[in-house]
Scaffold this active site. Structure first.
Site, PDB file in Angstrom:
ATOM      1  N   GLY A 246     -18.561 -44.354  50.020  1.00  0.00           N
ATOM      2  CA  GLY A 246     -18.459 -44.050  48.707  1.00  0.00           C
ATOM      3  C   GLY A 246     -16.950 -43.453  48.736  1.00  0.00           C
TER       4      GLY A 246
ATOM      5  CB  CYS B  76     -21.131 -28.778  37.204  1.00  0.00           C
ATOM      6  SG  CYS B  76     -22.273 -30.291  36.938  1.00  0.00           S
TER       7      CYS B  76
END
Length: 532
Positions: free
Chosen positions: A289, A485
Site C-alpha cells: 500500500g 477522525c
C-alpha cells in the site's frame, strides 16, 4: 458514494430538500407531503429530543431553528468535560435533520450534514475564549456552505465526552467493563437501532474485501477519486496520506506541537524505517500500500534499498511512478497493482524480502481477512525479516460493538474498512503466522494535529477543489471526514500505532533494546528550551 453517478459524472447538483414543498400547491401534493414529510418529522422530532436529553448530560448543545427559536440540551457545566469545547450550536436549516438522525443515527447525522440540513455555528465572542486553540477555525474557514468546520470537531468531542462519562462505567465481576448509556451504538434510540442494523447488512453485503474484486472496488472508491484532489491538502514533499509525527512536548497538561507538516512527515518516514532496522545498503523492502511512493522513495534514496511496492490504486501507482522517474530511481523501485494475497502466492516471492512496511493499509483489509494479511507477510519475509505496520486501531473495549456496526468512515469515506483492535491484530498473527509483536508506539495525538492541518489546507483550496469537478456536498463530506477522525484521535478514543513484528529470535531487532530506545527520556534543559 453520493457524488458519484457514473465514471464520467462525479458530482450531483446540491440537493434542495424544500423545493417541492413550496412550489406545488395541489391538494394531492400537499397530502403526499403531509404523509411523507410532516408526519415523519412530527414522529422523529420528539424522539430525538428525548434521546438528546438523556444522552447529553454535561456541556451544552443548542439547536437553533429558522424561526429564531432554540432548544438546549445538557447542564451547561463545561468543567465536567475533558475537552475545552465551549457551547456547541447547530443551525438547523431543514427539519428533515430529525428524520435522518433518528433513523440512521451516526450515518444519519453525517448524511444530514452532507445534504446541508444543518451546520455548526462558530463560537460566540464570549465563548471563544473557552475553546482550546487547536479547536478553533482558521481565518476564512467559516462559510455558509460549511459552517464552522472546527465546530464539527467540537460536536463530536461533546458526544464522545458524554458517551464515555466516568460515572457510567460498568464494572463487572468477570469479563470486560464498559460504558453503558444512550449513546452506545444507538441503544437509546430504537429507530436508530433499526436503521443502524439495516446499514450494517448493506455494509456486509456490498463492501466485502475479497481477493477477487471486493478490495479493488473499495480502494478505487476512495484513492482513485483524483490525485490532484489529494494534493490540495497533503504535504508538498512526501505526499504521505497518513499520520505525521510532530516535534512535540507536554506543556501545561497537553501536547504542544511545532514545525511544519512537511517536517513532521519526514520524521514519520525516518521513524518507520528506523523501526524496521533499515541500516545497511541493498536491503530488499516490500511497501504494501505504497500510496504516492513517499516511503519507497525515501528508503531508496537515503538507504539504498531495493523496493517493491504493491497497491490496488491505479491512480496512485501512476503518480508514484512519475515521481520515481523524476528521481531517477527506476532501477531501485518497482510498483505493481496486485492484491497482497495474490502476490504472496507466487513461489518466487517466498522469503524474498528482508523488510516489509505497511503504512495505514491494514484498515482496508477488514476484520475477517486479518489472518490472511499476516499469513501473506510471513510467506514473503526472510527468516530474520521484520514487518513494520502503522495501523489505526480501535480500543478493545469498543471493538466488538464497532466491528458489528457501520459508521461514516467505513460506509462513505473508506468503504469496507475496519480499524482493528490491537488484540485482534495479535490474535490474527498468532492464529495464522509465527510473527510476534515486538514493539509498540502510539502516535494518535499526532494524527489529530495532522488531520487539523489537512483540513485547513483543504479549505484554503476550495476553489481548486471545485475546479476539479467537486461540489458543495463533497466539500461538506470531506470536512466531516477530517473532523470526525480528528475528534477520535484528539480524545484518544482512536489510536494510531506503529507496530513491529518478527519471528522469534530476530537478531535484526537488537537495536530496539538500546537505552535511548527503551527509556525515551528528555532532559529538563531540552524541555525548557523547546518552546519560547
Amino acid at each position: 458514494l453520493p457524488w458519484a453517478t457514473s465514471e464520467t459524472s462525479l458530482v450531483l447538483p446540491p440537493p434542495d430538500m424544500t423545493k417541492s414543498f413550496t412550489t406545488n400547491k395541489s391538494f394531492l401534493r400537499r397530502c403526499h407531503n403531509f404523509w411523507t414529510r410532516d408526519v415523519p418529522i412530527a414522529i422523529c422530532r420528539p424522539l430525538l429530543h428525548y434521546f438528546l436529553q438523556s444522552a447529553i448530560q454535561h456541556g451544552k448543545l443548542v439547536l437553533k431553528f429558522n424561526d429564531g427559536t432554540t432548544k438546549e440540551f445538557g447542564n451547561g457545566n463545561l468543567s465536567k468535560l475533558k475537552y475545552d469545547i465551549g457551547t456547541v450550536t447547530l443551525r438547523i436549516y431543514d427539519l428533515w435533520f430529525y428524520v435522518k438522525a433518528a433513523l440512521e443515527y451516526d450515518l444519519g447525522l453525517a448524511r444530514s450534514y452532507m445534504a446541508g440540513h444543518y451546520v455548526v455555528e462558530a463560537s460566540s465572542e464570549n465563548d471563544r475564549t473557552l475553546v482550546d486553540p487547536l479547536l478553533r477555525p482558521a481565518v476564512g474557514e467559516v462559510t455558509p456552505v460549511l459552517g464552522d468546520p472546527s465546530g464539527l470537531t467540537r460536536l463530536f468531542l461533546l458526544v464522545i465526552a458524554n458517551r464515555d462519562r466516568s460515572d457510567l462505567y460498568v464494572h463487572r465481576k468477570a469479563g470486560r467493563g464498559g460504558y453503558s448509556n444512550a449513546l452506545t451504538n444507538a441503544s437509546g434510540l430504537f429507530l436508530g437501532k433499526l436503521g443502524s442494523l439495516y446499514n450494517y447488512f448493506q455494509y456486509k453485503w456490498n463492501m466485502n474485501n475479497s481477493e477477487h474484486g471486493g478490495s479493488l472496488k473499495n480502494i478505487h472508491a476512495h484513492y482513485d477519486l483524483s490525485n490532484d484532489l489529494f494534493l490540495t491538502f497533503l504535504d508538498k514533499e512526501t505526499y504521505m496520506y497518513s499520520s505525521a509525527i510532530y516535534d512535540s512536548i507536554l506543556k501545561e497538561g497537553r501536547l504542544a506541537y511545532q514545525g511544519s507538516l512537511e517536517q513532521a512527515q519526514w520524521r514519520k518516514l525516518d521513524t518507520l524505517l528506523h523501526r524496521a532496522q533499515i541500516n545497511q545498503k541493498g536491503l530488499k523492502l516490500l511497501d504494501i500500500g505504497f500510496g504516492w511512493g513517499g516511503l519507497s522513495l525515501h528508503a531508496a534514496k537515503k538507504f539504498g534499498c531495493q523496493v517493491y511496492g504493491i497497491t490496488l490504486s491505479v491512480e496512485q501507482k501512476k503518480l508514484a511512478e512519475e515521481r520515481v522517474k523524476a528521481a531517477g530511481l527506476q532501477d531501485q523501485i518497482t510498483f505493481e497493482v496486485v492484491d497482497y494475497r495474490t502476490f504472496a502466492r507466487r513461489l518466487e516471492n517466498r522469503g524474498r524480502f528482508d523488510r516489509i512496511v505497511s503504512c495505514e493499509m491494514i484498515e482496508a483489509v477488514g476484520h475477517d481477512h486479518l489472518g490472511e494479511f499476516f499469513w501473506a507477510c510471513e510467506q514473503l519475509l526472510h527468516a530474520d525479516g521484520v514487518l513494520v505496520m502503522e495501523a489505526i486501531t480501535t480500543p478493545e473495549m469498543r471493538y466488538e460493538t464497532y466491528r458489528r456496526s457501520t459508521d461514516f468512515i467505513n460506509t462513505i469515506i473508506f468503504p469496507g474498512s475496519c480499524c482493528p483492535s490491537l488484540h485482534a491484530l495479535v490474535h490474527a498473527a498468532y492464529q495464522n503466522s509465527c510473527l510476534t509483536l515486538e514493539h509498540v508506539s502510539n502516535i494518535g495525538l499526532h494524527y489529530a494535529q495532522t488531520l487539523n492541518e489537512w483540513r485547513k489546507r483543504f479549505n484554503a483550496k476550495v476553489n481548486t477543489v471545485r475546479a476539479l469537478g467537486f461540489d458543495d456536498v463533497f466539500l461538506r463530506v470531506w470536512n466531516y471526514y477530517f473532523t470526525y477522525c480528528e475528534a477520535g484521535f484528539f480524545s484518544q478514543t482512536e489510536h494510531c500505532l506503529i507496530l513491529v513484528w518478527s519471528r522469534q529470535g530476530c537478531q535484526a531487532l537488537q537495536p530496539l533494546a538500546i537505552t535511548e530506545n527503551v527509556t525515551q527520556t528528555i532532559t529538563k534543559e531540552q524541555a525548557e528550551g523547546w518552546l519560547v
